[in-house]
Write a protein that holds these residues in place. Sequence first.
Motif, PDB file in Angstrom:
ATOM      1  N   ARG A 352     -74.406 -15.265 -33.439  1.00  0.00           N
ATOM      2  CA  ARG A 352     -73.422 -16.301 -33.129  1.00  0.00           C
ATOM      3  C   ARG A 352     -73.339 -16.441 -31.628  1.00  0.00           C
ATOM      4  O   ARG A 352     -73.475 -15.453 -30.891  1.00  0.00           O
ATOM      5  CB  ARG A 352     -72.040 -15.929 -33.694  1.00  0.00           C
ATOM      6  N   ARG A 354     -71.084 -18.242 -28.396  1.00  0.00           N
ATOM      7  CA  ARG A 354     -69.875 -18.912 -27.920  1.00  0.00           C
ATOM      8  C   ARG A 354     -70.003 -19.190 -26.430  1.00  0.00           C
ATOM      9  O   ARG A 354     -70.721 -18.479 -25.726  1.00  0.00           O
ATOM     10  CB  ARG A 354     -68.636 -18.054 -28.174  1.00  0.00           C
ATOM     11  N   LYS A 428     -70.852 -25.099 -35.165  1.00  0.00           N
ATOM     12  CA  LYS A 428     -69.684 -24.919 -36.027  1.00  0.00           C
ATOM     13  C   LYS A 428     -68.498 -25.645 -35.402  1.00  0.00           C
ATOM     14  O   LYS A 428     -68.193 -25.438 -34.228  1.00  0.00           O
ATOM     15  CB  LYS A 428     -69.373 -23.431 -36.191  1.00  0.00           C
ATOM     16  N   TYR A 429     -67.837 -26.493 -36.230  1.00  0.00           N
ATOM     17  CA  TYR A 429     -66.776 -27.364 -35.709  1.00  0.00           C
ATOM     18  C   TYR A 429     -65.391 -26.861 -36.097  1.00  0.00           C
ATOM     19  O   TYR A 429     -65.204 -26.208 -37.130  1.00  0.00           O
ATOM     20  CB  TYR A 429     -66.943 -28.790 -36.241  1.00  0.00           C
ATOM     21  N   GLU A 430     -64.416 -27.191 -35.241  1.00  0.00           N
ATOM     22  CA  GLU A 430     -62.995 -26.993 -35.540  1.00  0.00           C
ATOM     23  C   GLU A 430     -62.218 -28.085 -34.822  1.00  0.00           C
ATOM     24  O   GLU A 430     -62.281 -28.190 -33.592  1.00  0.00           O
ATOM     25  CB  GLU A 430     -62.531 -25.610 -35.074  1.00  0.00           C
ATOM     26  N   ASN A 431     -61.499 -28.893 -35.610  1.00  0.00           N
ATOM     27  CA  ASN A 431     -60.755 -30.043 -35.058  1.00  0.00           C
ATOM     28  C   ASN A 431     -61.666 -30.992 -34.291  1.00  0.00           C
ATOM     29  O   ASN A 431     -61.301 -31.532 -33.240  1.00  0.00           O
ATOM     30  CB  ASN A 431     -59.617 -29.571 -34.152  1.00  0.00           C
ATOM     31  N   GLN A 433     -64.292 -30.329 -32.613  1.00  0.00           N
ATOM     32  CA  GLN A 433     -64.930 -29.743 -31.443  1.00  0.00           C
ATOM     33  C   GLN A 433     -65.828 -28.579 -31.872  1.00  0.00           C
ATOM     34  O   GLN A 433     -65.505 -27.830 -32.793  1.00  0.00           O
ATOM     35  CB  GLN A 433     -63.879 -29.238 -30.450  1.00  0.00           C
ATOM     36  N   VAL A 434     -66.961 -28.430 -31.174  1.00  0.00           N
ATOM     37  CA  VAL A 434     -67.859 -27.311 -31.432  1.00  0.00           C
ATOM     38  C   VAL A 434     -67.238 -26.057 -30.834  1.00  0.00           C
ATOM     39  O   VAL A 434     -66.950 -26.008 -29.632  1.00  0.00           O
ATOM     40  CB  VAL A 434     -69.258 -27.553 -30.827  1.00  0.00           C
ATOM     41  N   ILE A 435     -66.989 -25.050 -31.668  1.00  0.00           N
ATOM     42  CA  ILE A 435     -66.375 -23.820 -31.179  1.00  0.00           C
ATOM     43  C   ILE A 435     -67.381 -22.674 -31.072  1.00  0.00           C
ATOM     44  O   ILE A 435     -67.166 -21.724 -30.328  1.00  0.00           O
ATOM     45  CB  ILE A 435     -65.192 -23.404 -32.083  1.00  0.00           C
ATOM     46  N   GLU A 436     -68.479 -22.755 -31.812  1.00  0.00           N
ATOM     47  CA  GLU A 436     -69.520 -21.749 -31.698  1.00  0.00           C
ATOM     48  C   GLU A 436     -70.793 -22.250 -32.375  1.00  0.00           C
ATOM     49  O   GLU A 436     -70.785 -23.265 -33.086  1.00  0.00           O
ATOM     50  CB  GLU A 436     -69.091 -20.409 -32.293  1.00  0.00           C
TER      51      GLU A 436
END
Length: 685
Positions: A352, A354, A428-431, A433-436
């Motif tokens: 992973r 970040r 990987k998305y959250e809201n 946005q790409v978070i990782e």
Amino acid sequence: MEQNVIEYVFVCAVLVIYFLLFIYCLKRILNSQTFSSLLYLFLFLLLILAYSSHILAVILGDQLYLSGTVIFILFLEWMIFVTVVATLKPDKKFGWLISIVFFIFISFMFSQSYMDYERLAIALYSFMVSIYLPLLYFMVRWHKQKNIKLINPLILSLTFMILSFLFVVLSLFSVGIAILYAGALKVIAVLFLGYAVLSFFKRLEENTDIHSIDNELELLFEHSGDAIVVYRKDLSIVRSNSGFKQMFGYTDEDDLTVASLIPADLMIEYRGLLQQLDKGVPVINFQTKRKRKDLALIDISISTSMIKRGGETLYAAILRDITEQKQAEAEVIKARKELQEAVELHNGIIFRVRREHGRFIHPLIDGKLLRIQKIPFKSLIGKELNDFLPIKYTTKLESYYEKAWGGKEQVFQMKFMDYTFLLSLFPKYENGQVIEIVGTCSDITTAIKTEELLRKSEKLSVVGELAAGFAHEIRNPLTTIKGFLQLIQQSSKSVNQEYMSIISNEIDRLEMITNEFMAVSKPEAIQYQKENVYELILNVNRFLKPQAILNNVELYVEQEIETPYIYADKNQMRQVFINVYKNAIEAMNDGGKIVTNIRISNDGMVSIIIKDQGCGIPAHLIDKLGEPFYTLKEKGTGLGLMVTKKIIDSHYGFIDIYSKEQVGTTVTVTLPLYQEEANNHQQLD
């Protein structure tokens, strides 16, 4: 005259204090009507009226009126003291004492002459001192026993009140300044009395809050979803709520003790908890097991504290059923373990990525590939690419990271040393946005080699089909031409024999090519038998000796003492070694030696090592040898070595080629030695 003014000021000050206390009680009644507030409001109102009447009596100089107001004021102030003290809930003896004093005070009031003020005042204030002194003594003694804060201002108020009474009596015996001290002391006594009253109301509010809290705690105790129990040191239960009984499946009729809930194998653990509690250390969220009425074990969390009540030691415990929580935790642990095992068994690498402060770091990186290579994967966690990869790789990888961070999936191949890897990057998305980035890296080196072998296999298949067609179409006319050529040579002597020889040699060469094509397309029936390797090599050397002499090449054969045998098809093996020797001779343009060594190894194999002194083969071309139509010779077909490898493979052997330019080439053919039982089984197969 001046003393009267000062006395008048002190009386007004006391009146103001009582008026302020009256306003305070009035506000309390408006906010929350209580009996205490009404009682004090009534007393302070009477005191205000009494002091107002006293001032009026002083102005009028009426002895009777003045005597009445003084007695009324002293009576009311005595009542306030008694009321405050009564709120502290004294002993019954004190209640009887107050009652007796009250009746004496009433009797005293009716027994005095109100017409002579001075005589009345002396008797009255002396009497007040006599009844206040026992009260003061009682309060001091009670304070030492109970240490109640509210008693302190009462003691001070009583002290200053008694002193005020004494100075009043002294003032009646013509001590002029005594009346001033009496007034000042009276103001101080009333201030402390007012403070005591205010403290009483504050304590009353606290008691009300405590009572309200007690009610709420009682409701919480009874209706709490958790089990609550209070028990003694002998494990008998003092009190428990309904949640406690429901948790363990008991009813109110059941004879229940804490001991009946503890499994036998956990009693030692429980005694350890009791020892901790006896040391004053509470037990917080201790996880253990307890037994239900149906003997089923449940997981619980216990928080227990020790409490003292009337010299008795009790334990209050809150128990929470965490069976489902434990099961959920076990499922999570199992899932994590399975995930970890899947990551560890992954043939490549799972990682992973970040972005922190503009840098790409790896919070997770693991996989079978790292473990095989014995790379400490834990040391890579939290690191950048530059921390464990050379710069020539990190620059390219980070460019792919940037693209993946921009939201585009990336799948690409990358070479690292002698390996080829397939990398996949998934954002990987959250809201939104790409978070990782989740990435995988697989070693596809073997897959690429397999793919290359498949391509070669397909090529061979095509070659086989082409070879069958070519051989069939060429072989028939060659046979006819060769036959007529032999007739011409026998019948005509005028034809140039040299030309006829050249034509015959070229026809032989064409026939050899067609035979090689036929070998590729449709191998001849193989006839395995026991063959002497040494004799086989000598026969091939004798066959090729004329060609070797023409090329100024000497052939040498060396062998160990033991004669090796193999289980092989003689003609095919002869073709293999003819191809190898011919390649060696043709590579030696300046002549030289070809040395053959025959060696037997301990693993049941025999190696035929043919070493020449030719021009050698470039290292980067060795892997291509054996591919169809690939040759380094000007007139080669690229089929000889391919057929050679195919024959050796069919005999369960292998060929190895080592070469160095301008030094020579060493070809090692390794074949299994002849073994009677094994080869009989092979023949049956």
